[in-house]
Design an enzyme around this catalytic site. Sequence first.
Site, PDB file in Angstrom:
ATOM      1  N   LYS A 192       0.735  -1.099  -0.136  1.00  0.00           N
ATOM      2  CA  LYS A 192       0.105  -0.026  -0.125  1.00  0.00           C
ATOM      3  C   LYS A 192       0.855   1.344   0.030  1.00  0.00           C
ATOM      4  O   LYS A 192       2.157   1.031   0.408  1.00  0.00           O
ATOM      5  CB  LYS A 192      -1.034  -0.065   1.159  1.00  0.00           C
ATOM      6  CG  LYS A 192      -0.371   0.213   2.635  1.00  0.00           C
ATOM      7  CD  LYS A 192      -1.390   0.369   3.589  1.00  0.00           C
ATOM      8  CE  LYS A 192      -0.902   0.981   4.860  1.00  0.00           C
ATOM      9  NZ  LYS A 192      -0.666   2.307   4.927  1.00  0.00           N
ATOM     10  N   HIS A 222       0.316  -5.544   5.931  1.00  0.00           N
ATOM     11  CA  HIS A 222       1.264  -6.208   6.772  1.00  0.00           C
ATOM     12  C   HIS A 222       0.420  -6.304   8.184  1.00  0.00           C
ATOM     13  O   HIS A 222       0.746  -7.332   9.039  1.00  0.00           O
ATOM     14  CB  HIS A 222       2.379  -5.433   7.197  1.00  0.00           C
ATOM     15  CG  HIS A 222       2.181  -4.123   7.611  1.00  0.00           C
ATOM     16  ND1 HIS A 222       2.204  -2.805   7.080  1.00  0.00           N
ATOM     17  CD2 HIS A 222       1.969  -4.027   9.267  1.00  0.00           C
ATOM     18  CE1 HIS A 222       1.820  -2.091   8.227  1.00  0.00           C
ATOM     19  NE2 HIS A 222       1.730  -2.563   9.411  1.00  0.00           N
ATOM     20  N   GLU A 260      -1.180   4.921  18.446  1.00  0.00           N
ATOM     21  CA  GLU A 260       0.261   5.028  18.785  1.00  0.00           C
ATOM     22  C   GLU A 260       0.671   6.129  19.455  1.00  0.00           C
ATOM     23  O   GLU A 260       0.232   7.157  19.364  1.00  0.00           O
ATOM     24  CB  GLU A 260       1.023   5.153  17.274  1.00  0.00           C
ATOM     25  CG  GLU A 260       0.650   4.119  16.181  1.00  0.00           C
ATOM     26  CD  GLU A 260       1.303   4.388  14.935  1.00  0.00           C
ATOM     27  OE1 GLU A 260       2.473   4.010  14.762  1.00  0.00           O
ATOM     28  OE2 GLU A 260       0.716   4.762  14.151  1.00  0.00           O
ATOM     29  N   ASP A 279      -4.159   6.649   5.356  1.00  0.00           N
ATOM     30  CA  ASP A 279      -3.104   5.447   5.526  1.00  0.00           C
ATOM     31  C   ASP A 279      -3.754   4.318   6.421  1.00  0.00           C
ATOM     32  O   ASP A 279      -3.134   3.188   6.363  1.00  0.00           O
ATOM     33  CB  ASP A 279      -2.180   6.360   6.459  1.00  0.00           C
ATOM     34  CG  ASP A 279      -0.855   5.565   6.895  1.00  0.00           C
ATOM     35  OD1 ASP A 279      -0.406   4.820   5.921  1.00  0.00           O
ATOM     36  OD2 ASP A 279      -0.349   5.620   7.991  1.00  0.00           O
ATOM     37  N   HIS A 284      -6.019  -0.775   6.732  1.00  0.00           N
ATOM     38  CA  HIS A 284      -5.840  -1.577   7.940  1.00  0.00           C
ATOM     39  C   HIS A 284      -7.183  -1.834   8.812  1.00  0.00           C
ATOM     40  O   HIS A 284      -7.464  -2.976   9.298  1.00  0.00           O
ATOM     41  CB  HIS A 284      -4.763  -0.802   8.879  1.00  0.00           C
ATOM     42  CG  HIS A 284      -3.316  -0.793   8.244  1.00  0.00           C
ATOM     43  ND1 HIS A 284      -2.822  -1.866   7.310  1.00  0.00           N
ATOM     44  CD2 HIS A 284      -2.395  -0.018   8.193  1.00  0.00           C
ATOM     45  CE1 HIS A 284      -1.761  -1.563   7.034  1.00  0.00           C
ATOM     46  NE2 HIS A 284      -1.217  -0.452   7.470  1.00  0.00           N
ATOM     47  N   LYS A 376      -1.954   9.256  15.931  1.00  0.00           N
ATOM     48  CA  LYS A 376      -0.624   9.245  16.289  1.00  0.00           C
ATOM     49  C   LYS A 376      -0.186  10.078  17.430  1.00  0.00           C
ATOM     50  O   LYS A 376      -1.201  11.116  17.971  1.00  0.00           O
ATOM     51  CB  LYS A 376       0.372   9.871  15.250  1.00  0.00           C
ATOM     52  CG  LYS A 376       0.517   8.658  14.187  1.00  0.00           C
ATOM     53  CD  LYS A 376       1.641   9.182  13.132  1.00  0.00           C
ATOM     54  CE  LYS A 376       1.696   8.018  12.168  1.00  0.00           C
ATOM     55  NZ  LYS A 376       2.228   7.045  12.577  1.00  0.00           N
TER      56      LYS A 376
END
Length: 528
Positions: A192, A222, A260, A279, A284, A376
């Site tokens: 991606k 992933h 995160e 993103d 995801h 984040k």
Amino acid sequence: MSNDAKHTGASSPQPASCKIGAGPHAAGGPAGKRPAPPCTLVIFGAGGDLTRRLLTPSLYNLSVDGLLDDGMRIIGVNHGERETKAWIDDLGQSLKQFAADKASESHGGRVDEKAWKWLSSRMTYMAGEFEADDVFDRLKERIDQSSHGNAIFYLAVGARFFKPIVERLGRHGLLKEDAQRKGCFRRLVIEKPFGTDLASARDLNAHILRFAAESQVYRIDHFLGKDTVQSVLAVRFANAMFEPVWRREYIDNVQITASETLGVEGRGKFYEQTGAFRDMVPNHLFQLLAMVALEPPNSFDAEAVRNKKAELFDAIEPLKPSDVVFGQYETGDAGVGYRDEPDVAQDSTTETYAAARVFIDNWRWAGVPFYLRTGKRMAARRTEIAVQLKRVPFLLFRGTPVEALTPNIFTLRIDPAHGTRFDFNVKVPGPAMQIGAVRSAFNYNDFFAERANVGYETLLYDCMLGDVTLFQRADSIESGWCAVDRVLHPEGGALPVYGYPAGGNGPVQADELLARDGRAWRPLQDAE
């Protein structure tokens, strides 16, 4: 979702661990796994961060586990002249540093020199530009000389190179599978971002499918390489206690979190072009959504699972701007604000946090909200799926000193904790009927040998075997972008981006998104 927004640009579908220093190269893999067939793995972007931090350690781990064939060859392609030995030495040093950093998880933190020698002796560096025809001529010559003819082309490069590399692979005959060699395969692995919206994803799919069949394309995410993500299906379908209540009659809401504590960490230039929503959400988080919400497949056959995922993505109601909240971290106790990061504009409106309310328009999930959030510089690092059951009637307990019963919540913990947790109610010891909330937890490390996981081992191994279960199909990619396209291109202009302090829980507007429904986010820092 209208029919013209789905399934375009795709042909019909065709039928882990990081064990640094775990032992010598073996003839067979763990748990009865067979070595993958021989192949030549061509890595475009051999000098990049992905190759150094993830692909090389994963290949090394597969070597340690004896899951690579002696006929394995690795060709690293990158711009810039350098000797093969220098490239290998750099990767070896990075692997040793990786082992040292993971010492607590990796059996002493030492590289198994025998396994690394076995792997590195099969590695070759090739200098060349990704759009230069001579590179592909040289690759074709090398691959054609191999006894097996099998090849996997891994595009560990920026998205701008996807089209030119695929086109040159196709025009030079590198994606053509040799019918005279039984079982000969040619496969294409693409990282991606797979497009930036619905139109670009359709365009990229159409371009790729001019040169390769859908069955040859492995679109990699992933997240799906994590054992704890894959175990969601096992928890759901291997336990009779869950499936009967896994539906709208019993479930109040589902919360999917991927937070995160880190900031953009030097990736400001990339993040400015992408943002948290693109993103994380249509890839995801939607993958986690699919795992928890898809209908039971007839088997774990790759296409059976992928068909159910496609059905699920088709059933996602297109998000409206009012369903989404964007945020951007500002200077706080946990660090500087996003606008003070390198390569970030001083007036940037790029979101580093995104929350969304998602509904699935099918019989099982009608009316059940799925709340997604990612960010984040948050208060805690946590990836989890929390399934909250509906409250039982309070009538029986109205004469007790309890104002409300704690809801039952089943949590699938993906990262950094690995396991499950269940919150439920019991009677507090004593003469009075008093209800207290308790928690039952399962941790993988309590039952299974600890195996650090880079996250790419299973994906690389499956690609070599030709198992597409954990890879995304063109129709699912497009359905995911279709579901968020109105947010990416809102009629009323760009969505507002609200500030939140670094180290916080996100903007207050995200709390209001749930409060409108009479609900609240699960705490990021609740007791373990």
